[in-house]
Design a protein around this motif. Structure first.
Motif, mmCIF file in Angstrom:
data_model
loop_
_atom_site.group_PDB
_atom_site.id
_atom_site.type_symbol
_atom_site.label_atom_id
_atom_site.label_comp_id
_atom_site.label_asym_id
_atom_site.label_seq_id
_atom_site.Cartn_x
_atom_site.Cartn_y
_atom_site.Cartn_z
ATOM 1 N N TRP A 303 -12.653 -21.832 19.284
ATOM 2 C CA TRP A 303 -12.285 -22.451 18.001
ATOM 3 C C TRP A 303 -13.142 -23.682 17.707
ATOM 4 O O TRP A 303 -13.403 -23.997 16.546
ATOM 5 C CB TRP A 303 -10.792 -22.796 17.969
ATOM 6 C CG TRP A 303 -10.386 -23.917 18.902
ATOM 7 C CD1 TRP A 303 -10.009 -23.813 20.195
ATOM 8 C CD2 TRP A 303 -10.337 -25.312 18.579
ATOM 9 N NE1 TRP A 303 -9.731 -25.054 20.719
ATOM 10 C CE2 TRP A 303 -9.915 -25.991 19.742
ATOM 11 C CE3 TRP A 303 -10.604 -26.059 17.435
ATOM 12 C CZ2 TRP A 303 -9.756 -27.381 19.796
ATOM 13 C CZ3 TRP A 303 -10.440 -27.439 17.479
ATOM 14 C CH2 TRP A 303 -10.026 -28.083 18.659
ATOM 15 N N ALA A 307 -15.535 -23.978 14.535
ATOM 16 C CA ALA A 307 -15.349 -25.094 13.599
ATOM 17 C C ALA A 307 -16.676 -25.786 13.305
ATOM 18 O O ALA A 307 -16.979 -26.100 12.147
ATOM 19 C CB ALA A 307 -14.347 -26.100 14.179
ATOM 20 N N TYR A 311 -18.400 -26.071 9.667
ATOM 21 C CA TYR A 311 -18.753 -27.379 9.100
ATOM 22 C C TYR A 311 -20.220 -27.381 8.677
ATOM 23 O O TYR A 311 -20.569 -27.827 7.575
ATOM 24 C CB TYR A 311 -18.499 -28.466 10.139
ATOM 25 C CG TYR A 311 -18.914 -29.858 9.710
ATOM 26 C CD1 TYR A 311 -18.056 -30.661 8.961
ATOM 27 C CD2 TYR A 311 -20.161 -30.368 10.071
ATOM 28 C CE1 TYR A 311 -18.441 -31.943 8.573
ATOM 29 C CE2 TYR A 311 -20.552 -31.643 9.687
ATOM 30 C CZ TYR A 311 -19.683 -32.435 8.946
ATOM 31 O OH TYR A 311 -20.065 -33.696 8.557
ATOM 32 N N ASP C 89 -6.114 -30.363 24.300
ATOM 33 C CA ASP C 89 -7.260 -29.537 23.901
ATOM 34 C C ASP C 89 -8.407 -30.459 23.486
ATOM 35 O O ASP C 89 -8.300 -31.685 23.552
ATOM 36 C CB ASP C 89 -6.872 -28.535 22.802
ATOM 37 C CG ASP C 89 -6.494 -29.216 21.493
ATOM 38 O OD1 ASP C 89 -6.681 -30.450 21.364
ATOM 39 O OD2 ASP C 89 -6.004 -28.512 20.584
ATOM 40 N N PHE C 90 -9.509 -29.860 23.038
ATOM 41 C CA PHE C 90 -10.693 -30.646 22.714
ATOM 42 C C PHE C 90 -10.407 -31.636 21.579
ATOM 43 O O PHE C 90 -10.975 -32.733 21.540
ATOM 44 C CB PHE C 90 -11.832 -29.688 22.332
ATOM 45 C CG PHE C 90 -13.181 -30.342 22.238
ATOM 46 C CD1 PHE C 90 -13.808 -30.840 23.371
ATOM 47 C CD2 PHE C 90 -13.828 -30.456 21.017
ATOM 48 C CE1 PHE C 90 -15.065 -31.435 23.292
ATOM 49 C CE2 PHE C 90 -15.086 -31.047 20.929
ATOM 50 C CZ PHE C 90 -15.701 -31.540 22.065
ATOM 51 N N ALA C 91 -9.490 -31.283 20.694
ATOM 52 C CA ALA C 91 -9.164 -32.179 19.571
ATOM 53 C C ALA C 91 -8.417 -33.420 20.061
ATOM 54 O O ALA C 91 -8.676 -34.536 19.590
ATOM 55 C CB ALA C 91 -8.329 -31.435 18.530
ATOM 56 N N TRP C 140 -17.638 -35.258 16.193
ATOM 57 C CA TRP C 140 -16.698 -34.165 16.445
ATOM 58 C C TRP C 140 -15.467 -34.242 15.547
ATOM 59 O O TRP C 140 -14.963 -33.215 15.086
ATOM 60 C CB TRP C 140 -16.303 -34.101 17.928
ATOM 61 C CG TRP C 140 -17.303 -33.297 18.698
ATOM 62 C CD1 TRP C 140 -18.156 -33.739 19.661
ATOM 63 C CD2 TRP C 140 -17.594 -31.903 18.522
ATOM 64 N NE1 TRP C 140 -18.958 -32.708 20.096
ATOM 65 C CE2 TRP C 140 -18.634 -31.570 19.416
ATOM 66 C CE3 TRP C 140 -17.079 -30.906 17.696
ATOM 67 C CZ2 TRP C 140 -19.163 -30.275 19.518
ATOM 68 C CZ3 TRP C 140 -17.607 -29.616 17.783
ATOM 69 C CH2 TRP C 140 -18.638 -29.314 18.686
ATOM 70 N N LEU C 142 -15.399 -35.363 12.566
ATOM 71 C CA LEU C 142 -15.843 -34.854 11.258
ATOM 72 C C LEU C 142 -15.872 -33.327 11.254
ATOM 73 O O LEU C 142 -15.396 -32.681 10.319
ATOM 74 C CB LEU C 142 -17.248 -35.376 10.921
ATOM 75 C CG LEU C 142 -17.390 -36.868 10.649
ATOM 76 C CD1 LEU C 142 -18.856 -37.230 10.404
ATOM 77 C CD2 LEU C 142 -16.535 -37.268 9.443
ATOM 78 N N ARG C 143 -16.418 -32.750 12.313
ATOM 79 C CA ARG C 143 -16.559 -31.293 12.357
ATOM 80 C C ARG C 143 -15.217 -30.584 12.524
ATOM 81 O O ARG C 143 -14.995 -29.529 11.936
ATOM 82 C CB ARG C 143 -17.530 -30.903 13.474
ATOM 83 C CG ARG C 143 -18.971 -31.062 13.028
ATOM 84 C CD ARG C 143 -19.961 -31.202 14.167
ATOM 85 N NE ARG C 143 -21.290 -31.489 13.621
ATOM 86 C CZ ARG C 143 -21.655 -32.674 13.112
ATOM 87 N NH1 ARG C 143 -20.795 -33.696 13.089
ATOM 88 N NH2 ARG C 143 -22.858 -32.847 12.599
ATOM 89 N N LEU C 144 -14.354 -31.145 13.345
ATOM 90 C CA LEU C 144 -13.059 -30.493 13.552
ATOM 91 C C LEU C 144 -12.164 -30.706 12.335
ATOM 92 O O LEU C 144 -11.417 -29.813 11.930
ATOM 93 C CB LEU C 144 -12.387 -31.026 14.822
ATOM 94 C CG LEU C 144 -13.174 -30.797 16.126
ATOM 95 C CD1 LEU C 144 -12.392 -31.335 17.323
ATOM 96 C CD2 LEU C 144 -13.506 -29.321 16.327
ATOM 97 N N GLU C 150 -7.881 -23.827 11.569
ATOM 98 C CA GLU C 150 -7.344 -24.059 12.913
ATOM 99 C C GLU C 150 -7.817 -25.399 13.472
ATOM 100 O O GLU C 150 -7.028 -26.165 14.040
ATOM 101 C CB GLU C 150 -7.756 -22.933 13.867
ATOM 102 C CG GLU C 150 -7.154 -23.158 15.254
ATOM 103 C CD GLU C 150 -7.565 -22.117 16.290
ATOM 104 O OE1 GLU C 150 -8.429 -21.283 16.010
ATOM 105 O OE2 GLU C 150 -6.997 -22.177 17.406
ATOM 106 N N SER C 151 -9.099 -25.692 13.300
ATOM 107 C CA SER C 151 -9.615 -26.933 13.890
ATOM 108 C C SER C 151 -8.978 -28.136 13.195
ATOM 109 O O SER C 151 -8.688 -29.153 13.820
ATOM 110 C CB SER C 151 -11.136 -26.981 13.807
ATOM 111 O OG SER C 151 -11.593 -27.179 12.488
ATOM 112 N N ARG C 154 -5.486 -28.580 14.535
ATOM 113 C CA ARG C 154 -5.532 -29.156 15.882
ATOM 114 C C ARG C 154 -5.950 -30.631 15.848
ATOM 115 O O ARG C 154 -5.447 -31.443 16.631
ATOM 116 C CB ARG C 154 -6.505 -28.374 16.762
ATOM 117 C CG ARG C 154 -5.989 -27.007 17.212
ATOM 118 C CD ARG C 154 -7.088 -26.334 18.014
ATOM 119 N NE ARG C 154 -6.806 -24.987 18.441
ATOM 120 C CZ ARG C 154 -6.400 -24.655 19.689
ATOM 121 N NH1 ARG C 154 -6.201 -25.600 20.583
ATOM 122 N NH2 ARG C 154 -6.208 -23.403 20.013
#
Lengths: 324, 94, 240
Positions: A303, A307, A311, C89-91, C140, C142-144, C150-151, C154
């Motif tokens: 994911w 993402a 972006y 998680d990564f977020a 990150w 900004l991108r998530l 989903e991103s 999260r």
């Protein structure tokens, strides 16, 4: 002879002219399809070994017994990620993608070095991996800095340069243990006992029968992607390692190990190749665990990768709109 | 599989006064991340002072088939190289 | 003069976060990110070692970085709660990174002017490192935040997870070289700016958690320390 065949022959002759004069093949050169396929498999297996190899050592980052050792180990495991990355990039110049190669790893269609299917049970295992496993890897890799495929050779130059600290830190770590308490010394000996034969097995099966004549080894040597036979490299490793074990004050678990004056080499007991083949086939102590960890990390990250891609596409669309 | 990040070629200037040299490649979702990844991957031992990244598919290369036409003609122009010219040894700094 | 308590607090922050980030190695979403996260962890570990060494010197009881890292129990650790939170998680990790790196940036930027030469030197080096950490987290977030549904979901959840631990960063600290309360405004300007650009709203203020600076931690720290310390403690007096 049909004209097309003539052209193929010319191209092949040009390829061998370069390889035979110890020149380098570059990505857009003509190359025999079998050369390309063999290289992809070899480089991919090497790359997979680097990234799977992060796990057994990474296992001890959180528990490293001093902050200095923690920093060294973290930097080393980080290097392995970098090395995997360089190698995947080298394979990608042959027309495959990293995703395809990872997929082949995750679905067990490509292998990685079976050494990483053994567990790291104590802190001394981290030192033993640095000393023995990286030592064996370097023995294997140094000749590859001169291999016939340019991108692979260049990746290996970079890797060998960076890895020079890996083996030294492993040796130093073990030396500290053998000069330490009785418990530490026992820990170091136990690690050597467990890692010695798997390290010898890293050089692959012995040079017998099919392997030597007409087999993979001969073909790879002709192509300049293998410079020495498995047994030559194994011997070189043993000759290099035995005196180091004496400095450490550790005993190599081989009662038949002794210097042979006539040969100018050490005689030693070969590793159990049946075990090697069993582990390669999937029956090692950690095969399942290593692969599951790898697949989980990849799936958990899907994911995130998606993402970032989404972006980037949005930003590109915005720029295009602004330019229009 | 379709979500794979594109490939980038990385060029690093080792120190001021030198050109950027190709050091390898990596994957990144976009140029901003590619520069950052390049810093971490290719300069973590202090190998550089400046980084370029170029999408791999944006590079136009000469074809190896054209190699002879492209490069051989330059091979006989020895007068481009300083060693072509004989000068007396006592003439310094040439 | 810097107090031992202050050097310890900053050192513990860096140590515990380095330990958490180390857990990401071989688990990152992509190889390039494995390398990036390890770099950040290594920077923090370096800061921790210098600060703990200095804390030991200030204390004058002969404790070095390892004595402080391995032989204190959780009640003696002075880190903020934020850094001991599980990675999630990564977020969650990126939310924590943004919050903490933005704080560390403002902190070290000011500590460069500390009258204490050692602290000023640490800060001079560290400010460049955390500038990069802050940028990494920003990219990150900004991108998530503006990636996929989903991103985004999260990322929102990640920010909500870490937000109750923000206030503690800016609590007054007796004997600090730089008053933490003064860092809040520039921190807010930066972090809120990133969230706005990512199209994310600032989480609603909820309960705020504190106590780390006084040694009152979450349950998570005990486990983290058990793992970090057990081998070292199993061999008292050994050299590694």
């Amino acid at each position: 002879m049909a004209p097309t065949d003539q052209r193929t022959d010319d191209r092949e002759a040009a390829f061998y002219a370069i390889v035979d004069s110890d020149g380098r093949i570059e990505p857009r050169d003509d190359m025999p399809e079998a050369y390309r396929r063999t290289l992809i498999r070899q480089i991919a297996q090497h790359a997979h070994s680097e990234i799977i190899g992060m796990q057994p050592e990474g296992n001890w980052i959180s528990r490293a017994p001093s902050l200095r050792r923690k920093a060294i180990l973290l930097a080393k495991v980080q290097d392995e990620a970098g090395h995997g990355l360089y190698l995947y990039a080298a394979a990608e110049t042959l027309g495959v993608s990293r995703d395809q190669l990872l997929d082949l790893l995750h679905t067990r269609k490509q292998k990685y070095s079976s050494i990483f299917n053994y567990p790291t049970l104590t802190w001394a295992d981290v030192g033993a991996i640095g000393w023995l496993v990286d030592g064996a890897a370097i023995t294997n890799q140094v000749p590859l800095t001169r291999c016939s495929y340019g991108p692979y050779a260049r990746a290996m130059v970079r890797i060998c340069k960076e890895e020079s600290f890996h083996q030294r830190q492993g040796f130093e770590s073990l030396l500290t243990l053998t000069r330490g308490s009785a418990a530490q010394k026992a820990m170091a000996q136990d690690a050597l006992d467990r890692w010695w034969y798997p390290s010898l097995a890293m050089f692959g099966p012995p040079d017998t029968g099919e392997q030597v004549s007409g087999g993979h080894t001969e073909q790879s040597m002709r192509w300049g992607i293998k410079r020495f036979s498995n047994d030559e490299l194994r011997q070189r490793f043993v000759d290099m390692t035995v005196p180091q074990s004496e400095v450490l004050g550790l005993t190599i678990p081989d009662p038949d190990l002794r210097w042979n004056d006539e040969r100018g080499h050490y005689d030693f007991t070969a590793p159990d190749y049946d075990e090697l083949f069993r582990v390669i086939k999937g029956d090692g102590p950690c095969n399942e665990q290593r692969l599951r960890h790898r697949v989980e990390a990849h799936e958990d990250g899907a994911w995130v990768r998606e993402a970032a891609g989404a972006y980037a596409a949005k930003q590109q669309a915005k720029r295009a709109e602004a330019a229009a | 599989m379709s979500a794979e990040w594109p490939l980038w070629e990385v060029f690093v200037r080792a120190k001021r006064g030198l050109s950027h040299i190709h050091v390898g490649s990596l994957h990144a979702p976009d140029a901003t991340m590619a520069v950052r990844n390049a810093r971490d991957v290719y300069t973590r031992r202090g190998e550089g002072v400046s980084i370029w990244v170029v999408p791999s598919d944006q590079i136009t290369a000469s074809s190896p088939d054209e190699k002879d036409a492209f490069f051989d003609p330059a091979g006989d122009k020895v007068y481009r190289h300083p060693t072509f010219y004989d000068v007396p040894v006592e003439a310094k700094h040439l | 003069m810097t107090t031992q308590r202050y050097a310890l607090a900053l050192g513990d922050d860096a140590l515990i976060l380095a330990q958490r980030l180390g857990e990401w190695v071989a688990r990152a979403p992509e190889l390039e990110e494995d390398v990036a996260l390890a770099n950040i962890a290594l920077d923090l570990l370096g800061q921790a070692r210098t600060l703990l060494t200095y804390a030991g010197e200030l204390e004058g009881a002969g404790r070095d970085e390892d004595a402080l890292a391995y032989w204190r129990d959780d009640r003696d650790f002075r880190n903020v709660l934020l850094v001991e939170l599980p990675n999630g998680d990564f977020a969650v990790t990126m939310a924590r990174q943004l919050v903490f790196a933005a704080y560390q940036y403002e902190l070290y930027d000011r500590l460069r002017g500390s009258a204490d030469e050692t602290v000023a030197a640490v800060a001079g080096k560290a400010v460049k490192e955390v500038h990069y950490h802050r940028d990494h987290a920003t990219q990150w977030v900004l991108r998530l935040g503006d990636g996929t549904d989903e991103s985004r979901r999260r990322m929102v959840a990640g920010l909500e997870t870490v937000w109750p631990y923000v206030d503690e960063l800016f609590e007054p600290f007796d004997g600090a070289d730089v008053d933490p309360t003064a860092l809040r405004e520039p921190w807010t300007a930066y972090v809120h700016g990133v969230l706005a650009e990512a199209g994310l709203s600032v989480p609603e203020p909820t309960a705020s958690r504190r106590g780390g600076r006084d040694g009152l931690h979450t349950e998570h720290l005990g486990y983290l320390l058990a793992e970090l310390q057990h081998l070292h403690r199993s061999h008292p007096g050994a050299t590694w």
